[in-house]
Enzyme design. Structure first.
Site, PDB file in Angstrom:
ATOM      1  N   HIS A 145     -18.334   1.214   0.323  1.00 21.92           N
ATOM      2  CA  HIS A 145     -18.526  -0.126   0.876  1.00 21.92           C
ATOM      3  C   HIS A 145     -19.314  -1.007  -0.063  1.00 21.92           C
ATOM      4  O   HIS A 145     -19.105  -2.204  -0.150  1.00 21.92           O
ATOM      5  CB  HIS A 145     -19.222  -0.021   2.221  1.00 21.92           C
TER       6      HIS A 145
ATOM      7  N   CYS B   2      -0.214  -5.819  -0.935  1.00 25.70           N
ATOM      8  CA  CYS B   2      -1.620  -6.230  -0.997  1.00 25.70           C
ATOM      9  C   CYS B   2      -2.571  -5.148  -1.509  1.00 25.70           C
ATOM     10  O   CYS B   2      -3.770  -5.274  -1.365  1.00 25.70           O
ATOM     11  CB  CYS B   2      -2.094  -6.743   0.366  1.00 25.70           C
TER      12      CYS B   2
HETATM   13  C1  PEP Z   1      -4.285  -0.547   0.964  1.00 20.64           C
HETATM   14  O1  PEP Z   1      -4.341   0.563   1.457  1.00 20.64           O
HETATM   15  O2  PEP Z   1      -3.582  -0.823  -0.026  1.00 20.64           O
HETATM   16  C2  PEP Z   1      -5.051  -1.666   1.526  1.00 20.64           C
HETATM   17  C3  PEP Z   1      -4.873  -2.886   1.102  1.00 20.64           C
HETATM   18  O3  PEP Z   1      -5.988  -1.368   2.434  1.00 20.64           O
HETATM   19  P1  PEP Z   1      -7.406  -0.695   2.104  1.00 20.64           P
HETATM   20  O4  PEP Z   1      -7.556  -0.665   0.616  1.00 20.64           O
HETATM   21  O5  PEP Z   1      -8.415  -1.530   2.782  1.00 20.64           O
HETATM   22  O6  PEP Z   1      -7.238   0.668   2.701  1.00 20.64           O
END
Ligand code: PEP
Ligand code: MG
Length: 752
Positions: A366, A679
């Site tokens: 985090h 993303c």
């Molecule tokens: C991912 O898993 O690519 C994502 C965007 O979510 P996080 O990195 O928050 O798990």
């Protein structure tokens, strides 16, 4: 503990203090000390070996061995009995040194005539600075009392070394601690470069007077501090936000157990009775803990020793009369150095920091997420940095490659500054593109969005040139708090995010907790494979209370504006159906209660498990949009833990396997006209972004700092030609298209 031990050490320490008080240069001071110890412990030899560098120990003073060996005799760590003591940080005693395994004959010292040998490490807070040895001709067993007395003296020598008491001109310059340049290669947490000065998150307590002539007073100080320590721990336990069970609570119970541990307190008291100041007595215990910590292979035990180490730090702070918050005056060019840091603490420092270096931490932690949000360069896993760094030390941090130079040579600093200048030039080039579209040379326009998670991210939106926020990680608001945020607070916060976006779209992802994202106030499930376990939408559906509250807060925060929401980690179409149903019920209730509802609502899913790519046809019609969470999708596709440094970078999204998979997803979404975006972190890398665009993705969401480089690459590329390069490589049987694509980008002058 026999009383005589305390008395012996005290006499020795009293004399030592007198010697230390005399004016003398480093070498002379050390000579007097060895003489005094030899005399006090009735030994024919007393020698001090100090660390010359990482691997070498040097004989720096001796009483009894040949004087010409001083500054000549050197041992590597682990070599001979002295080297072994330094390496293991453990005392060694023998009645027949020459016959002891590992003994190394050093003729220049003339030590072969001495049979008995007792050596102890000179260490401070677990770091071995040297070795203190006594020797006798006649074979004899040194008593426990003698070992103890030598250890106590070694503690004082360590403190004095830290204060620079032995530094002198000539060879004794080696006693100068923490003055040499130190270089460490860690792991990239957040890109960026910074030059500044060290700000220690936990400044070490410096003890100017390590010996006391008033043990009763030191005991009183110790007891006062321990009382306050116990009260602190009790207060933390009583704090209601920690209600229920959970890992934090376990840690606090361990703290309490240690704080009340009679053995621990008694050992510290005994050191005080020997003549050590309370702080040094605590440090002596702490050194022993750290030595044990480095040796125990059992992770559980190591964790507990870690807790004890933290507790000792607290006790030291209390003894020094310092509260944890003091010393946090952030100077202008501060680069924070810490063993680890919580996201809330990092936010407290905020943008005042130029960079952060963590000895532990991980890329997905985090703190790393917060550092990214604040765009502060971060290096994690920088081994030994907290021991090497002193407050105010000059430091260079290269977050692009994960390196740190402490107290750098001027030539290194010069080269670094050139790199900083080059980066600044690149930033100017990106700034010039802010209002320009991400249109390729052959006229394909991509939608570049930014990822966010904190209010602190939003100011970057107009500056970076993103069209909106493609992924707003809502869990960060939950992670940085000590209790579940209230609905009204959340609604207000979401409202502020809408305001700050000034009409640009924001896609809110509902709580993605579990796996690496553990809320301090939620019961932690012990799962063998948390990444594959109870997380994200699975938690949301099993405990719908929080999800309902969050949906309500989102609906209210929108204040009538269009709302885009997506559910994380959807694995089956049915999960999405249930989540959507929950959303619909909350919406109906809001409407019934007369609240304003958004003028338009879009509900999407994150595609983060391979399974969802093979969902029934109807799923692609039910979702309003899909966003590929490449970080998770990649870890499941390749079966490679995104947090595990050993395997994390082993597999590549530009491999033919992954691109085949991506083609499948793109084709399915296209067949249903389902809007699709990507993303994960990979979207923010120019080469990957070109390949994804070539695969048919039209929307990419990435961190703000990546928008400029990705836009520049896309605007310079001919996508049709890139597609040909990629398909040629695939047709030729390449395992990965990366080499071909990178070579072509370089040849055609596309910055990447
Ligand atoms: C991912 O898993 O690519 C994502 C965007 O979510 P996080 O990195 O928050 O798990
Ligand atoms: Mg994810």
């Amino acid at each position: 503990m026999p009383f005589s031990k305390a008395v012996d050490s005290r006499i020795l320490l009293t004399r030592l203090r007198e010697t230390l008080a005399e004016a003398a240069e480093g070498q002379e001071r050390l000579n007097r000390i060895v003489r005094l110890i030899a005399d006090g412990l009735v030994a024919e030899v007393c020698s001090v070996y100090l660390r010359r560098d990482e691997d070498t120990l040097e004989l720096c003073a001796t009483e009894g061995l040949k004087a010409e060996a001083v500054h000549l005799t050197r041992l590597r760590l682990g070599q001979g009995l002295v080297g072994r003591i330094a390496e293991t940080a453990t005392p060694l005693s023998t009645r027949d040194a020459p016959k002891t395994p590992g003994f190394r004959f050093m003729p220049e010292t003339g030590e072969e005539i001495y049979s008995s040998f007792l050596g102890v490490p000179i260490q401070r807070l677990g770091e071995v600075l040297g070795v203190l040895v006594i020797q006798n001709r006649t074979p004899r067993d040194y008593t426990e009392d003698e070992t103890y007395a030598l250890e106590v003296v070694a503690m004082v020598i360590a403190e004095m070394a830290e204060l620079g008491a032995f530094i002198g001109p000539g060879p004794m310059e080696i006693a100068e601690q923490h003055k040499r340049p130190f270089f460490v290669r860690g792991i990239v947490g957040q890109e960026g470069v910074a030059e500044g000065r060290v700000l220690l998150h936990e400044p070490q307590v410096v003890v100017s007077q390590p010996i006391t002539d008033d043990p009763a007073h030191e005991r009183t100080r110790l007891h006062g501090a321990i009382e306050r320590l116990r009260a602190e721990v009790d207060e933390m336990l009583a704090a209601d936000y920690l209600g229920g069970k959970g890992e934090h609570r376990d840690v606090l119970y361990t703290y309490r157990m240690f704080a009340h541990d009679k053995g621990w307190v008694r050992r510290i008291e005994a050191s005080i009775d020997s003549g050590l100041a309370a702080e040094v007595a605590v440090e002596k215990e702490q050194s022993a803990t750290r030595t044990r910590m480095s040796r125990t292979p059992d992770p559980y035990l190591r964790e507990r020793l870690h807790d004890l180490d933290d507790l000792s730090n607290r006790l030291l702070r209390l003894l020094a009369g310092r509260t944890p918050d003091q010393g946090r005056d952030v100077f202008e060019d501060a680069i924070l150095v810490a063993r680890n840091i919580g996201p809330g603490e990092l936010l407290d420092y905020g943008r005042r920091l130029k960079g952060v270096v963590l000895e532990e931490g991980s890329v997905g932690s985090h703190a790393a997420i917060v550092a990214r949000a604040l765009a502060i360069p971060l290096v994690v896993h920088a081994e030994r940095i907290t021991r090497e760094a002193k407050n105010g030390d000059p430091i260079l941090l290269d977050g692009d490659v994960g390196t740190v130079h402490l107290r750098p040579e001027e030539t290194v600093a010069q080269a670094f500054r050139e790199k900083v200048d080059m980066r600044a030039e690149a930033q100017q080039a990106y700034a010039a593109l802010v209002d320009k579209p991400a249109t390729t040379r052959d006229g394909v326009t991509l939608g570049l969005m930014m990822n966010a998670g904190l209010m602190a991210d939003l100011p970057s939106l107009p500056k970076c040139g993103a069209l909106g926020v493609g992924l707003f990680r809502t869990e960060l608001q939950f992670l940085i708090r000590t209790s579940v945020p209230k609905r009204t607070d959340l609604a207000a916060l979401y409202g502020r995010i809408f305001d700050a976006a000034k009409g640009k779209p924001v896609t809110f992802r509902t709580l993605d907790i579990g796996s690496d994202k553990v809320l301090p106030y939620m019961k932690r499930e012990d799962e063998p494979n948390p990444a594959l376990g109870w997380r994200a939408i699975r938690v949301g559906l099993d405990r719908p209370g929080i999800l309902r509250m969050q949906v309500q807060a989102l609906l209210r925060g929108a204040q009538g504006r269009p709302l885009s929401v997506m559910f994380p980690f959807v694995t089956e179409a049915e999960e999405f159906d249930r989540a959507r149903e929950l959303f619909a019920k909350v919406l109906a209730r809001e409407t019934a209660m007369g609240h304003t509802t958004p003028e338009r609502i879009e509900i999407g899913a994150m595609l983060e498990t391979p399974s969802l790519a093979f969902a029934p046809e109807r799923f692609f019609d039910t979702v309003d949009f899909l966003s590929i969470g490449g970080n998770d999708l990649k870890q499941f596709f390749f079966a490679a833990d995104r947090e595990n440094e050993r395997v994390r970078r082993r597999y590549d999204v530009l491999s033919t396997c992954f691109l085949n998979f991506l083609d499948h997803i793109v084709a399915r979404a296209a067949a249903h006209a389902t809007p699709l975006s990507f993303c994960g972190e990979d979207a923010g890398r120019p080469v990957e972004a070109v390949a994804f665009a070539a695969s048919g993705l039209t929307t990419l969401s990435m961190r703000a700092a990546s928008i400029g480089p990705v836009k520049l690459a896309l605007r310079s590329v001919d996508l049709g030609a890139a597609r040909t390069v990629i398909s040629d490589a695939r047709r030729a049987g390449a395992g990965s298209v990366r080499p071909a694509l990178e070579a072509w980008l370089a040849a055609t002058g596309v910055p990447h």
